[in-house]
Design an enzyme around this catalytic site. Structure first.
Site, PDB file in Angstrom:
ATOM      1  N   SER A 193      -9.136   3.049   2.693  1.00 37.86           N
ATOM      2  CA  SER A 193      -8.300   3.492   1.744  1.00 37.86           C
ATOM      3  C   SER A 193      -7.559   2.397   1.170  1.00 37.86           C
ATOM      4  CB  SER A 193      -7.398   4.333   2.607  1.00 37.86           C
ATOM      5  OG  SER A 193      -6.591   3.881   3.686  1.00 37.86           O
ATOM      6  N   SER A 217      -9.929   1.532   7.156  1.00 38.21           N
ATOM      7  CA  SER A 217      -9.288   1.312   5.656  1.00 38.21           C
ATOM      8  C   SER A 217      -8.951  -0.174   5.342  1.00 38.21           C
ATOM      9  CB  SER A 217      -8.255   2.382   5.785  1.00 38.21           C
ATOM     10  OG  SER A 217      -8.604   3.625   5.646  1.00 38.21           O
ATOM     11  N   LYS A 227       0.766  -1.202   0.008  1.00 38.95           N
ATOM     12  CA  LYS A 227       0.127  -0.052  -0.130  1.00 38.95           C
ATOM     13  C   LYS A 227       0.923   1.386   0.042  1.00 38.95           C
ATOM     14  CE  LYS A 227      -3.975   2.109   2.554  1.00 38.95           C
ATOM     15  NZ  LYS A 227      -4.562   2.058   3.531  1.00 38.95           N
TER      16      LYS A 227
END
Length: 481
Positions: free
Chosen positions: A161, A185, A86
């Protein structure tokens, strides 16, 4: 028997792929070639993976892993397995952009701690996974790389996210994935893409490097996977203390991987639903989650409706203060870069920054006391229950061109993240929480997750319960976009 084509390789869960590599039924080069072929075919439309490294460099690393195996050496269970990190985490030599044009040139000089641990276990980092700008808002889009559509319906959001990670998993662009979780997230995109996402206990996966290591404990890194076993194996790799992170938890002696035959019998689950009407919910969300709970009941769990029993508005207000206090410094640091202007930052990030101006220490301490009281209150609930259950999201995946839902079930949302309020309770109390696939909207295209929250530091027990659930719903878990 070895797979007959590259599609079979990318269909495998990470632990099965690892076994195939270590038994020499598939080479690391073959695995890398299979994933690169799928990425080149699907990622241009999916936009889940960004900052990809060159194929020839990745194939050379795969060859090095094969040479190690030929010498009888294995780095670990991730040996030769492709992984994209990520874009909040640092990977040496790759950009760490946070989806912000202000950080497009921010190349990492070293690895984040959990990335270093994954590399040490043999993972080959192929690039980064897409995310919202500064990780704010559960909708993966940013001005650097653009939006990541849902794996099941490209007209709607993937969530966020960790949206790129969830889509890459669902589309078999990665065998397992990492992410981070502040306000759902890891959980929200997992629920919306029909995979598993675990927010570990506070301190379970230590964050390093970070500019502050005592107070900044609301965000945590963690694993995402298509099976509970993979989820637990990746957590086992990421977790463990580090002297640079003073609030990191000690290692779990027995590990986190649950027995494959885990059962739900005897589990006591409190269904919190919409918190007695506190949380605005899209039609059908509660019903899908209740169906998932009925499956657990069918496996011997005891499920009953329960009240939170704490002032949810007080929690919300305390949360708002903590969040802006922790988000604002990162936004301010980006704006302090040469040439940076407010016009280059999304409105939601500027709102957090502006709300934090003049933040009073006494107000922050009051919010900290509310947080402490809330944590202690939940301990009382866990005297009666093993798990607390909530939906993973309050809405179905919304149109990809919409920045965030302004209304939910006829109610106006007062902030860009109020529609995600359902995810903050585990975060604020420092508890482990997992999103498991619950089912689908009646249109068959939009997944939803059920959020199970465990006791303090109860990551292993939570994964055991998730494995029991997975064992009850094999047909549901097997569905794929």
């Amino acid at each position: 028997m070895p797979p007959t084509d590259t599609t079979a390789l990318t269909d495998l869960d990470a632990h099965a792929l690892s076994a195939l590599i270590h038994s020499r039924q598939a080479s690391c080069r073959e695995v890398m070639q299979a994933y690169l072929a799928r990425i080149h075919a699907l990622n241009p439309a999916a936009n889940a993976l960004v900052s990809l490294r060159p194929d020839d460099a990745l194939l050379r690393e795969a060859d090095e892993r094969d040479a190690q195996l030929a010498r009888g050496q294995s780095q670990g269970w991730l040996h030769g397995i492709p992984q994209a990190i990520k874009d909040t985490a640092q990977v040496q030599g790759l950009p760490t952009t946070y989806g912000s044009p202000l950080l497009r040139a921010a190349t990492a000089a070293g690895d984040s701690l959990y990335v270093a641990r994954m590399k040490a276990a043999g993972a080959i980092v192929i690039g980064k996974s897409n995310m919202p700008e500064f990780g704010l808002g559960s909708h993966t889009y940013n001005p650097l790389f653009g939006p990541t559509p849902n794996a099941w319906d490209t007209t709607v959001t993937a969530g966020g996210s960790s949206g790129g990670a969830a889509v890459a998993l669902a589309l078999r662009l990665l065998p397992v994935a990492d992410g981070s979780d502040f306000m759902g997230s890891l959980r929200n995109p997992a629920g919306w893409n029909h995979v598993f996402g675990l927010r570990p206990s506070q301190g379970r996966v230590p964050g390093w490097p970070r500019p502050e290591v005592f107070v900044s404990q609301l965000a945590t890194d963690g694993p995402m996977a298509r099976s509970v076993r993979d989820l637990a194996l990746l957590l086992q790799t990421q977790a463990g203390p580090d002297p640079r992170v003073p609030l990191a938890l000690a290692a779990e002696p027995a590990g986190f991987v649950p027995p494959p035959d885990a059962r739900a019998k005897g589990l006591r689950i409190a269904w919190l639903g919409d918190l007695d009407g506190r949380l605005a919910m899209d039609d059908g969300v509660l019903a899908v989650c209740e169906q998932a709970l009925q499956r657990l009941q069918g496996g011997g769990a005891h499920v009953e409706p329960a009240a939170l029993g704490f002032d949810a508005e007080a929690v919300w207000q305390a949360w708002l203060l903590w969040r802006r206090a922790l988000v604002a410094p990162a936004v301010a640091a980006a704006l302090a870069l040469p040439g940076a202007t407010r016009a280059q930052v999304k409105p939601e990030a500027l709102w957090e920054l502006d709300q934090a101006q003049g933040l009073d220490f006494n107000a922050f301490m009051h919010a900290a006391q509310v947080r402490s009281a809330f944590h202690h209150h939940l301990l009382g609930l866990f005297e009666r229950y093993d798990l607390l259950a909530l939906p993973t999201a309050q809405v179905w995946p919304f149109a990809i061109g919409e920045t965030w839902p302004r209304h939910v079930a006829g109610r106006a949302m007062q902030t860009y993240h109020q529609w995600m309020e359902v995810t903050l309770y585990a975060t604020f109390a420092g508890l482990p929480a997992i999103s498991v696939p619950a089912g689908f909207h009646h249109n068959g295209r939009w997944p939803m997750g059920l959020q199970l929250i465990g006791r303090p530091q109860g990551d292993a027990a939570l994964l055991h319960a998730a494995q029991a659930y997975e064992n009850l719903v094999p047909a549901l878990i097997a569905r794929r976009p």
